[in-house]
Design an enzyme around this catalytic site. Structure first.
Site, mmCIF file in Angstrom:
data_model
loop_
_atom_site.group_PDB
_atom_site.id
_atom_site.type_symbol
_atom_site.label_atom_id
_atom_site.label_comp_id
_atom_site.label_asym_id
_atom_site.label_seq_id
_atom_site.Cartn_x
_atom_site.Cartn_y
_atom_site.Cartn_z
ATOM 1 C CG ASN A 10 -1.741 1.233 1.370
ATOM 2 O OD1 ASN A 10 -1.809 2.038 0.437
ATOM 3 N ND2 ASN A 10 -2.368 1.421 2.522
ATOM 4 C CE LYS A 12 -0.096 3.352 4.758
ATOM 5 N NZ LYS A 12 0.025 3.462 6.208
ATOM 6 C CG HIS A 98 -5.697 2.148 5.359
ATOM 7 N ND1 HIS A 98 -5.226 3.077 6.259
ATOM 8 C CD2 HIS A 98 -4.699 1.265 5.172
ATOM 9 C CE1 HIS A 98 -3.985 2.742 6.599
ATOM 10 N NE2 HIS A 98 -3.642 1.644 5.943
ATOM 11 C CD GLU A 170 -3.369 -2.179 7.436
ATOM 12 O OE1 GLU A 170 -2.293 -2.462 6.911
ATOM 13 O OE2 GLU A 170 -3.966 -1.119 7.218
ATOM 14 N N GLY A 176 2.801 2.569 10.796
ATOM 15 C CA GLY A 176 3.757 3.657 10.636
ATOM 16 C C GLY A 176 4.503 4.026 11.910
ATOM 17 C CB SER A 216 5.510 -1.620 11.957
ATOM 18 O OG SER A 216 5.118 -0.290 12.250
#
Ligand code: 13P
Length: 258
Positions: A10, A12, A98, A170, A176, A216
């Site tokens: 992904n 982003k 998401h 997630e 992140g 991560s």
């Protein structure tokens, strides 16, 4: 039931068209080096790069995913993209729900549900994201949060041919941050999600569905995550932006490496 691992990058809001082309060419080369790729791979570039990525990846084993979609077929919805348009540009999958879209763009379980239904209708595979925030985990409500996201997000999909649907767990606190969930933490929630899928659909369908972990994921932790019974792949953010690290994650997800 053996489930083919799926690794999705992904991106982003990253990469220009030229950067997308360069990355896709290099990833195709990396993939060609693997003689027996028993992992399905997809990349999810921003909308502006989908056409360019599709051109490079056509005929390769690497699939294309969008990062979002709108549920209507067409109409006066300024700024939105329909499932048909995604199919037209060459997408096979699309991410929905998401946590960044839930957090910054007011995505709800209801909109996730409508988007997933619209994608399935168009023959595309939804990757439905869910996960708890740090305060929800600390408040011991992880499972109830995930249960609501699963039940509301998948409402009515049982009669819509849900076999190919993909779930991505997630945890928001792992995205992140560098704080990956431990394999045991992810496994606990993902086993629970599979049990819910069994109740919503059937245990046969639930056993065949892929549940990805995201948050991560790096080359260093993919193998330990993939060793878990209910982790069938990964939705990778930051580490998917670099070809070498993404290729290492794909390698680490090979069943033989588990
Ligand atoms: P990171 O891998 O950068 O933590 O992002 C995870 C994610 O949000 C993938 O959708």
């Amino acid at each position: 039931m053996p489930r083919t691992p799926l690794i999705v990058g992904n991106w982003k809001m990253h990469k220009t068209i030229q950067e997308t082309v360069d990355f896709s060419l290099r990833l195709k080369d990396e993939f060609a080096k693997e003689k027996d790729p028993r992992v399905e791979v997809a990349v999810a570039p921003p909308f502006t790069s989908l056409a360019a990525a599709a051109k490079v990846l056509r005929g390769s084993p690497i699939s294309l995913s969008a990062q979002d979609v709108f549920w209507a077929e067409s109409g006066a919805y300024t700024g939105e993209i329909s499932p048909k348009m995604l199919a037209d540009v060459g997408c096979r999958l699309a991410i929905v729900g998401h946590s960044e879209r839930r957090q910054y763009f007011h995505e709800t379980d209801d909109s996730v549900n409508r988007k997933a239904a619209a994608l399935i209708k168009e023959g595309l595979i939804p990757i439905i994201c869910m996960g708890e925030t740090l305060s929800e985990r600390q408040g011991r409500s992880t499972l109830s949060v995930v249960e609501k996201q699963t039940r509301d997000g998948l409402k009515g999909l049982a009669d819509k041919d849900p076999e190919n649907l993909v779930i991505a767990y997630e945890p928001v606190w792992a995205i992140g941050t560098g704080h990956t969930a431990t394999p045991q933490q992810a496994q606990e929630v993902q086993a629970f999600i599979r049990q819910l899928l069994g109740e919503i659909f059937s245990s046969r369908i639930a056993q065949g569905m892929r549940i990805l972990y995201g948050g991560s994921v790096k080359p260093e932790n993919i193998a330990d995550l993939m060793a878990m019974e209910d982790i069938d792949g990964a939705l990778v953010g930051g580490a998917s932006l670099d070809v070498q690290s993404f290729a290492q994650i794909i390698k680490g997800a090979q069943p033989s490496k588990r």
